[in-house]
Design a protein around this motif. Structure first.
Motif, PDB file in Angstrom:
ATOM      1  N   SER A 343     117.103 -12.076  30.578  1.00 29.19           N
ATOM      2  CA  SER A 343     115.727 -11.670  30.289  1.00 29.19           C
ATOM      3  C   SER A 343     115.585 -10.161  30.389  1.00 29.19           C
ATOM      4  O   SER A 343     116.409  -9.487  31.019  1.00 29.19           O
ATOM      5  CB  SER A 343     114.748 -12.338  31.254  1.00 29.19           C
ATOM      6  OG  SER A 343     114.974 -11.878  32.575  1.00 29.19           O
ATOM      7  N   VAL A 344     114.538  -9.637  29.786  1.00 29.84           N
ATOM      8  CA  VAL A 344     114.152  -8.231  29.903  1.00 29.84           C
ATOM      9  C   VAL A 344     112.651  -8.201  30.162  1.00 29.84           C
ATOM     10  O   VAL A 344     111.892  -8.920  29.497  1.00 29.84           O
ATOM     11  CB  VAL A 344     114.477  -7.443  28.618  1.00 29.84           C
ATOM     12  CG1 VAL A 344     113.921  -6.029  28.715  1.00 29.84           C
ATOM     13  CG2 VAL A 344     115.977  -7.392  28.383  1.00 29.84           C
ATOM     14  N   SER A 345     112.225  -7.392  31.128  1.00 24.65           N
ATOM     15  CA  SER A 345     110.802  -7.250  31.428  1.00 24.65           C
ATOM     16  C   SER A 345     110.371  -5.815  31.179  1.00 24.65           C
ATOM     17  O   SER A 345     111.136  -4.873  31.445  1.00 24.65           O
ATOM     18  CB  SER A 345     110.512  -7.635  32.879  1.00 24.65           C
ATOM     19  OG  SER A 345     110.793  -9.002  33.106  1.00 24.65           O
ATOM     20  N   LEU A 346     109.148  -5.647  30.669  1.00 21.72           N
ATOM     21  CA  LEU A 346     108.632  -4.325  30.312  1.00 21.72           C
ATOM     22  C   LEU A 346     107.247  -4.125  30.917  1.00 21.72           C
ATOM     23  O   LEU A 346     106.468  -5.079  31.056  1.00 21.72           O
ATOM     24  CB  LEU A 346     108.530  -4.190  28.784  1.00 21.72           C
ATOM     25  CG  LEU A 346     109.778  -4.497  27.959  1.00 21.72           C
ATOM     26  CD1 LEU A 346     109.443  -4.459  26.463  1.00 21.72           C
ATOM     27  CD2 LEU A 346     110.892  -3.528  28.275  1.00 21.72           C
ATOM     28  N   LEU A 347     106.957  -2.876  31.265  1.00 18.33           N
ATOM     29  CA  LEU A 347     105.635  -2.531  31.806  1.00 18.33           C
ATOM     30  C   LEU A 347     105.139  -1.255  31.149  1.00 18.33           C
ATOM     31  O   LEU A 347     105.892  -0.276  31.033  1.00 18.33           O
ATOM     32  CB  LEU A 347     105.703  -2.348  33.317  1.00 18.33           C
ATOM     33  CG  LEU A 347     104.447  -1.864  34.059  1.00 18.33           C
ATOM     34  CD1 LEU A 347     104.409  -2.440  35.476  1.00 18.33           C
ATOM     35  CD2 LEU A 347     104.394  -0.326  34.154  1.00 18.33           C
ATOM     36  N   SER A 348     103.898  -1.248  30.741  1.00 20.81           N
ATOM     37  CA  SER A 348     103.249  -0.039  30.237  1.00 20.81           C
ATOM     38  C   SER A 348     102.154   0.349  31.212  1.00 20.81           C
ATOM     39  O   SER A 348     101.174  -0.387  31.378  1.00 20.81           O
ATOM     40  CB  SER A 348     102.650  -0.279  28.847  1.00 20.81           C
ATOM     41  OG  SER A 348     101.802   0.807  28.495  1.00 20.81           O
ATOM     42  N   ALA A 349     102.324   1.490  31.867  1.00 22.08           N
ATOM     43  CA  ALA A 349     101.307   1.966  32.806  1.00 22.08           C
ATOM     44  C   ALA A 349     100.045   2.385  32.057  1.00 22.08           C
ATOM     45  O   ALA A 349      98.928   2.232  32.559  1.00 22.08           O
ATOM     46  CB  ALA A 349     101.858   3.131  33.615  1.00 22.08           C
ATOM     47  N   ASP A 433     108.746  -6.143  48.876  1.00 23.85           N
ATOM     48  CA  ASP A 433     108.728  -7.580  49.152  1.00 23.85           C
ATOM     49  C   ASP A 433     109.677  -8.257  48.171  1.00 23.85           C
ATOM     50  O   ASP A 433     109.395  -8.350  46.983  1.00 23.85           O
ATOM     51  CB  ASP A 433     107.305  -8.118  49.006  1.00 23.85           C
ATOM     52  CG  ASP A 433     107.189  -9.563  49.484  1.00 23.85           C
ATOM     53  OD1 ASP A 433     108.231 -10.220  49.655  1.00 23.85           O
ATOM     54  OD2 ASP A 433     106.048 -10.026  49.687  1.00 23.85           O
ATOM     55  N   GLU A 434     110.819  -8.727  48.692  1.00 23.10           N
ATOM     56  CA  GLU A 434     111.832  -9.333  47.823  1.00 23.10           C
ATOM     57  C   GLU A 434     111.377 -10.681  47.262  1.00 23.10           C
ATOM     58  O   GLU A 434     111.902 -11.160  46.267  1.00 23.10           O
ATOM     59  CB  GLU A 434     113.144  -9.510  48.591  1.00 23.10           C
ATOM     60  CG  GLU A 434     113.821  -8.201  48.942  1.00 23.10           C
ATOM     61  CD  GLU A 434     115.146  -8.419  49.651  1.00 23.10           C
ATOM     62  OE1 GLU A 434     115.544  -9.583  49.817  1.00 23.10           O
ATOM     63  OE2 GLU A 434     115.779  -7.412  50.025  1.00 23.10           O
ATOM     64  N   SER A 435     110.433 -11.295  47.930  1.00 23.64           N
ATOM     65  CA  SER A 435     110.029 -12.643  47.530  1.00 23.64           C
ATOM     66  C   SER A 435     109.066 -12.665  46.351  1.00 23.64           C
ATOM     67  O   SER A 435     108.724 -13.716  45.837  1.00 23.64           O
ATOM     68  CB  SER A 435     109.368 -13.355  48.722  1.00 23.64           C
ATOM     69  OG  SER A 435     108.153 -12.702  49.074  1.00 23.64           O
ATOM     70  N   THR A 436     108.629 -11.489  45.923  1.00 23.69           N
ATOM     71  CA  THR A 436     107.628 -11.438  44.856  1.00 23.69           C
ATOM     72  C   THR A 436     108.238 -11.709  43.496  1.00 23.69           C
ATOM     73  O   THR A 436     109.455 -11.674  43.307  1.00 23.69           O
ATOM     74  CB  THR A 436     106.959 -10.060  44.827  1.00 23.69           C
ATOM     75  OG1 THR A 436     107.964  -9.066  44.617  1.00 23.69           O
ATOM     76  CG2 THR A 436     106.233  -9.772  46.123  1.00 23.69           C
ATOM     77  N   ASP A 437     107.365 -11.934  42.534  1.00 19.55           N
ATOM     78  CA  ASP A 437     107.769 -12.082  41.141  1.00 19.55           C
ATOM     79  C   ASP A 437     108.541 -10.835  40.700  1.00 19.55           C
ATOM     80  O   ASP A 437     108.200  -9.719  41.071  1.00 19.55           O
ATOM     81  CB  ASP A 437     106.519 -12.247  40.280  1.00 19.55           C
ATOM     82  CG  ASP A 437     106.869 -12.609  38.841  1.00 19.55           C
ATOM     83  OD1 ASP A 437     107.425 -11.738  38.151  1.00 19.55           O
ATOM     84  OD2 ASP A 437     106.565 -13.737  38.421  1.00 19.55           O
ATOM     85  N   VAL A 440     106.928  -7.525  39.588  1.00 20.70           N
ATOM     86  CA  VAL A 440     106.380  -6.540  40.524  1.00 20.70           C
ATOM     87  C   VAL A 440     107.356  -5.379  40.677  1.00 20.70           C
ATOM     88  O   VAL A 440     106.953  -4.239  40.916  1.00 20.70           O
ATOM     89  CB  VAL A 440     106.087  -7.185  41.894  1.00 20.70           C
ATOM     90  CG1 VAL A 440     105.566  -6.146  42.889  1.00 20.70           C
ATOM     91  CG2 VAL A 440     105.072  -8.308  41.749  1.00 20.70           C
ATOM     92  N   HIS A 441     108.643  -5.654  40.529  1.00 22.73           N
ATOM     93  CA  HIS A 441     109.661  -4.601  40.658  1.00 22.73           C
ATOM     94  C   HIS A 441     109.478  -3.511  39.602  1.00 22.73           C
ATOM     95  O   HIS A 441     109.887  -2.366  39.801  1.00 22.73           O
ATOM     96  CB  HIS A 441     111.068  -5.204  40.581  1.00 22.73           C
ATOM     97  CG  HIS A 441     111.392  -6.066  41.759  1.00 22.73           C
ATOM     98  ND1 HIS A 441     112.653  -6.526  42.024  1.00 22.73           N
ATOM     99  CD2 HIS A 441     110.623  -6.556  42.748  1.00 22.73           C
ATOM    100  CE1 HIS A 441     112.642  -7.273  43.124  1.00 22.73           C
ATOM    101  NE2 HIS A 441     111.417  -7.307  43.574  1.00 22.73           N
ATOM    102  N   LEU A 442     108.886  -3.874  38.477  1.00 23.12           N
ATOM    103  CA  LEU A 442     108.580  -2.867  37.464  1.00 23.12           C
ATOM    104  C   LEU A 442     107.643  -1.803  38.042  1.00 23.12           C
ATOM    105  O   LEU A 442     107.820  -0.606  37.810  1.00 23.12           O
ATOM    106  CB  LEU A 442     107.921  -3.523  36.250  1.00 23.12           C
ATOM    107  CG  LEU A 442     108.802  -4.436  35.386  1.00 23.12           C
ATOM    108  CD1 LEU A 442     107.934  -5.363  34.556  1.00 23.12           C
ATOM    109  CD2 LEU A 442     109.707  -3.601  34.493  1.00 23.12           C
ATOM    110  N   LEU A 443     106.652  -2.267  38.802  1.00 15.01           N
ATOM    111  CA  LEU A 443     105.698  -1.347  39.403  1.00 15.01           C
ATOM    112  C   LEU A 443     106.358  -0.540  40.511  1.00 15.01           C
ATOM    113  O   LEU A 443     106.076   0.646  40.687  1.00 15.01           O
ATOM    114  CB  LEU A 443     104.499  -2.121  39.946  1.00 15.01           C
ATOM    115  CG  LEU A 443     103.237  -1.300  40.263  1.00 15.01           C
ATOM    116  CD1 LEU A 443     102.796  -0.467  39.069  1.00 15.01           C
ATOM    117  CD2 LEU A 443     102.109  -2.230  40.721  1.00 15.01           C
ATOM    118  N   TYR A 444     107.272  -1.176  41.252  1.00 16.16           N
ATOM    119  CA  TYR A 444     108.043  -0.439  42.263  1.00 16.16           C
ATOM    120  C   TYR A 444     108.768   0.746  41.618  1.00 16.16           C
ATOM    121  O   TYR A 444     108.737   1.871  42.112  1.00 16.16           O
ATOM    122  CB  TYR A 444     109.092  -1.361  42.906  1.00 16.16           C
ATOM    123  CG  TYR A 444     108.579  -2.453  43.808  1.00 16.16           C
ATOM    124  CD1 TYR A 444     107.299  -2.412  44.337  1.00 16.16           C
ATOM    125  CD2 TYR A 444     109.395  -3.536  44.127  1.00 16.16           C
ATOM    126  CE1 TYR A 444     106.846  -3.436  45.174  1.00 16.16           C
ATOM    127  CE2 TYR A 444     108.946  -4.547  44.963  1.00 16.16           C
ATOM    128  CZ  TYR A 444     107.677  -4.505  45.476  1.00 16.16           C
ATOM    129  OH  TYR A 444     107.237  -5.500  46.306  1.00 16.16           O
TER     130      TYR A 444
END
Length: 868
Positions: A343-349, A433-437, A440-444
């Motif tokens: 998978s690939v996840s993307l975030l636009s601030a 928080d490792e347990s998160t979706d 969320v790491h995108l925001l990290y």
């Protein structure tokens, strides 16, 4: 009920010297505080206190100085770097809600004695934590003393029984022992000639100092004379050694109750001190506290809730081409068969949206090509495995704006790991928080990027980041993707020869030893060599673990003991067999190639490293090591390897940075620098320089770069230390600019605790702050060598990027496949051979403009072996 009371100065002092120097990016020393907190956390876990306090000395003189002006005279001055950490320690303890005591004219021991006296009266058990045996006098039925023995984890516990067992004295008699024998560390004089054994014997006979003095006439010989001549000094010494238990302290005992820390305040302090690992422990072990922090403080989930999840097509519709986008991916980074992408996840601030693209072998190419076509500027964390995977699918064009993994290495090259959780607590108010979706790491990553961008700008790292490190990610991923073909039959053939060689060496060793044994066992080997065979041991003596049979020990015996030469050869052969025959065969991929992993975040100097396999470590001087290189072959007869390596690049950089005209002219006139050095240093006409002279001059030239001492050079050349030091001194007399440059680098290091390369790459050197001579010498060598070796790393990276980019832009079929230190290797299509030679030489020799011209030597061949 239990009170834990800590001798703050004692433990902080021990903590400070137990660790290598640490400092924040603002230059604040923190290693004493960091080690103290780790010790404190262990103490809290081990002793689970109901009450707790920490006591500190103050700078002012105490009442003991009034009794004896020379009290504690002669002590080494406390390093300013340690003194500066005491206020920080106070801040941490305040945030932990741990009571701190200090009082003018009294010492921490007196405060501890007073507080434990009250605890004992209340029937509360006291545990005193200290590194000072003076507190042993405080032991009673309710009070124990825990002595920090070594490092940060070894402690001895004393109660009344342990005192009798160890000293045959009661705790109160320990005061009398100090009165008789004195204390060098506190400059308590005692009675001359009385040490621990004689002191204990006298106290067993007469009970106390007073009893010894009353019976002084009965004590015979010199001992009696000393006692009689030093009665007043013995009485004074006992008084100085006695801990007061009646200090007027203004406190309520209930104030010492152990309660939860102020986690908001503690978290802020840990962040300011960059104690990322302690924050992580706090997060994992104090779940309730972390929940409270998230509720009351910065909460990344509040911001995350503002993002909408959309499907990929809507993401592409709303986020315009060329926008900044954060990206994460899931895949296996497989280097032995076709890698998988899940998978690939993307975030636009900007648009406050997130999407996730689910992948399978059926849709990888089409989905990723769509993603690439948007020409987004990607912000990521450790993107190289993703690019490697894309290249295996023949997908190009991912645009990288920022990689937090690489950026953190550039900002702090001394770390061994660059994890996102530590970066998050370093740069933000958020907790990981490792347990998160996963999304969320995108925001990290976005939040870390914002902090790192500021750090890169403020530290002048923009050029080296944008020109060296960011382009290098794709360059290395491409080399991994291309790989090098391996002829398994060659490896197997070398393996068979090595097996025979190993058997021959085993038999020779057994014959010379007169017995069979496990050659691989250091313990058995030590006994055979140094006991059974009676070979003189070149070390300082047998240790508890046995004799050392390390390479440096055995090398001293090689020329005199034939068995030792066989052992060293046996070790080399077995390592070659296991690491470079069996190891390489296991890594051959489905396509018949080895695809190594290139790493840019390992070496603090900026050098690239290579793993799985480590192709940089195949021994070139060993016959079998060279043969192993024969196994690396071109793809077919229509291809040829071209290898180009920089000629003496580090010496050229030294000449350029120091401005030494004689070295600059020699290099620019293509003269033999080692022969010239030999002529100058040894005062020999140039045409009379012998090969031995040149060899020694070469060792001097490179020794200067690495800050080698006379001793080190003497070991290298097997000459006397005096002669080696004379070589170095003569070199600097002839090359004063070099000496001035190296001295200046040390001054810069001492001032900034860091040095820089020609492109501004920074290496922090906290060892300059150490009180240990060996640490400071190590710091000097790093300050001299890092700008040179690091600049060479910068230049080879620039060259790699330029070569890779030109091959790509010109659509040439030839590919860059390997980088080994200062060498680049291209697998060239024969039709492009001359084009690639010119391209390779031009890009390497023009990678960076120096006062000294860069020169590379070039070779061709059908195997890696043929290039040398």
């Amino acid at each position: 009920m239990r009170l834990v009371i800590i001798d703050g100065n004692s433990l902080l002092f021990r903590a400070y010297f137990a660790m290598r120097p640490m400092m924040t990016k603002e230059g604040v020393y923190t290693h004493g505080v960091y080690a103290f907190i780790n010790m404190l956390n262990k103490i809290l876990g081990d002793y689970t206190p109901d009450y707790i306090a920490v006591c500190f000395d103050m700078k002012a003189k105490t009442f003991r100085h009034k009794q004896y002006e020379e009290y504690k005279a002669g002590r080494q001055q406390t390093p300013i770097e340690l003194l500066s950490q005491i206020p920080l320690m106070h801040d941490v303890l305040d945030a932990m809600n741990i009571s701190v005591f200090e009082k003018e004219t009294y010492e921490a021991d007196d405060l501890i004695g007073t507080i434990t006296s009250e605890a004992s009266r209340r029937g509360i058990e006291s545990i005193i934590i200290t590194g000072d045996k003076d507190e042993l006098q405080l032991i009673d039925k309710n009070t124990k003393v825990v002595i920090n023995k070594k490092g940060m984890t070894e402690f001895d516990i004393y109660d009344e029984a342990a005192m009798i067992d160890r000293y045959s004295l009661t705790p109160k008699q320990f005061i009398d022992l100090k009165g008789l024998m004195g204390d060098k560390s506190d400059n308590i004089p005692g009675v001359p000639g009385i040490g621990e054994k004689k002191g204990i014997a006298l106290l067993k006979e007469y009970g106390s100092v007073e009893g010894v003095l009353e019976n002084a006439d009965k004590i015979k010989g010199k001992l009696g004379e000393n006692v009689r001549a030093n009665k007043e000094m013995a009485t004074l010494s006992k008084s100085l050694a006695t801990i007061r238990r009646d200090v007027p302290l203004d406190y309520e005992f209930d104030d010492l109750k152990f309660v939860k820390p102020n986690y908001d305040e503690l978290l802020n302090i840990y962040r300011s001190l960059e104690f990322n690992s302690l924050i992580k422990k706090l997060d994992s072990s104090e779940h309730e506290a972390v929940t409270e922090i998230k509720k009351s403080g910065a909460n990344i989930f509040d911001e995350y809730s503002k993002y909408n999840h959309v499907d990929p097509s809507k993401f592409y519709d709303r986020v315009s081409s060329g926008s900044d986008v954060v990206i994460t991916f899931k895949g296996d980074n497989n280097h032995s068969s076709m890698p998988m992408l899940d998978s690939v996840s993307l975030l636009s601030a900007e648009e406050k949206i997130i999407t996730k693209i689910e992948l399978s072998p059926l849709n990888v190419s089409s989905a990723i090509e769509t993603l690439i076509s948007r020409r987004y500027e990607y912000i990521c964390y450790d993107i190289k495995p993703f690019i490697y995977t894309l290249l295996k699918y023949n997908i190009n064009g991912l645009r990288i704006k920022h990689d937090a993994f690489v950026a953190e290495y550039l900002l702090d090259p001394n770390r061994s790991r660059y994890s996102l959780d530590k970066m998050l607590v370093k740069y933000t108010d958020f907790t990981f928080d490792e347990s998160t979706d996963d999304s969320v790491h995108l925001l990290y990553i976005l939040k870390v990027y914002e902090g790192q961008k500021k750090g890169i700008d403020e530290n002048g790292l923009t050029t080296v980041y944008e020109e060296c490190e960011l382009p290098l990610i794709e360059t290395m991923a491409a080399m991994e993707s291309i790989g090098m073909k391996v002829d398994r039959a060659v490896l197997e053939s070398v393996g068979i020869e090595l097996d025979a060689r190993i058997i021959d060496l085993e038999n020779s060793i057994y014959e010379k030893a007169g017995q069979s044994f496990n050659i691989k066992s250091p313990k058995q080997l030590g006994v055979v060599l140094f006991e059974d065979m009676g070979i003189p041991y070149p070390g300082r003596g047998k240790k508890k673990t046995g004799y050392s049979t390390s390479v440096d020990v055995l090398e001293k015996l090689r020329d005199e003991q034939p068995i030792v030469n066989d052992i060293l050869e046996y070790r080399k052969a077995t390592k070659l067999k296991s690491t470079y025959i069996e190891g390489l065969i296991a890594l051959i991929a489905d396509d018949g190639k080895i695809h190594p992993h290139f790493n840019q975040t390992v070496a603090a100097t900026g050098r690239i490293s290579c793993t799985e396999p480590n192709l940089q470590n195949i021994p070139i001087r060993d016959e079998y090591g060279r043969y192993i290189r024969k196994a690396f072959v071109t793809s077919d007869e229509n291809h040829t390897f071209i290898g180009a390596d920089y000629s003496q690049i580090e010496l050229r950089i030294l000449a350029a940075l120091s401005g030494d005209e004689s070295l600059i002219n020699a290099f620019n006139n293509n003269e033999d620098i080692h022969r010239i050095t030999a002529s100058r240093v040894f005062n020999v006409p140039l045409d009379q320089v012998t090969p031995l002279d040149r060899s020694r001059a070469k060792a001097v030239n490179f020794g200067v770069i690495y800050g080698m001492s006379g001793f080190g050079l003497s070991e290298e050349l097997m000459i006397s230390r005096a002669e080696a030091q004379r070589y170095i001194d003569d070199y600097f007399l002839k090359h004063t600019s070099v000496k001035a440059y190296l001295d200046e680098q040390i001054k810069i290091g001492e001032r900034d605790y860091a040095v820089k390369t020609i492109m501004g790459r920074i290496r922090q050197i906290p060892e300059f702050a150490s009180r240990k001579y060996m640490d400071r010498q190590f710091a000097n060598r790093l300050a001299m060598n890092t700008p040179i070796q690091g600049s060479a790393a910068d230049i080879i990276k620039l060259a790699m990027n330029s070569v890779y980019l030109e091959l790509k832009d010109r659509n040439l079929k030839s590919k860059l496949v390997l980088q080994i230190h200062d060498e680049l290797i291209i697998e060239a299509v024969n039709d492009e051979l001359e084009i690639v030679k010119e391209l390779l030489r031009r890009n390497m020799e023009n990678a960076f403009e120096l006062k000294v011209k860069l020169v590379c030597d070039m070779h061709t061949g059908s195997t890696w072996y043929d290039l040398k």
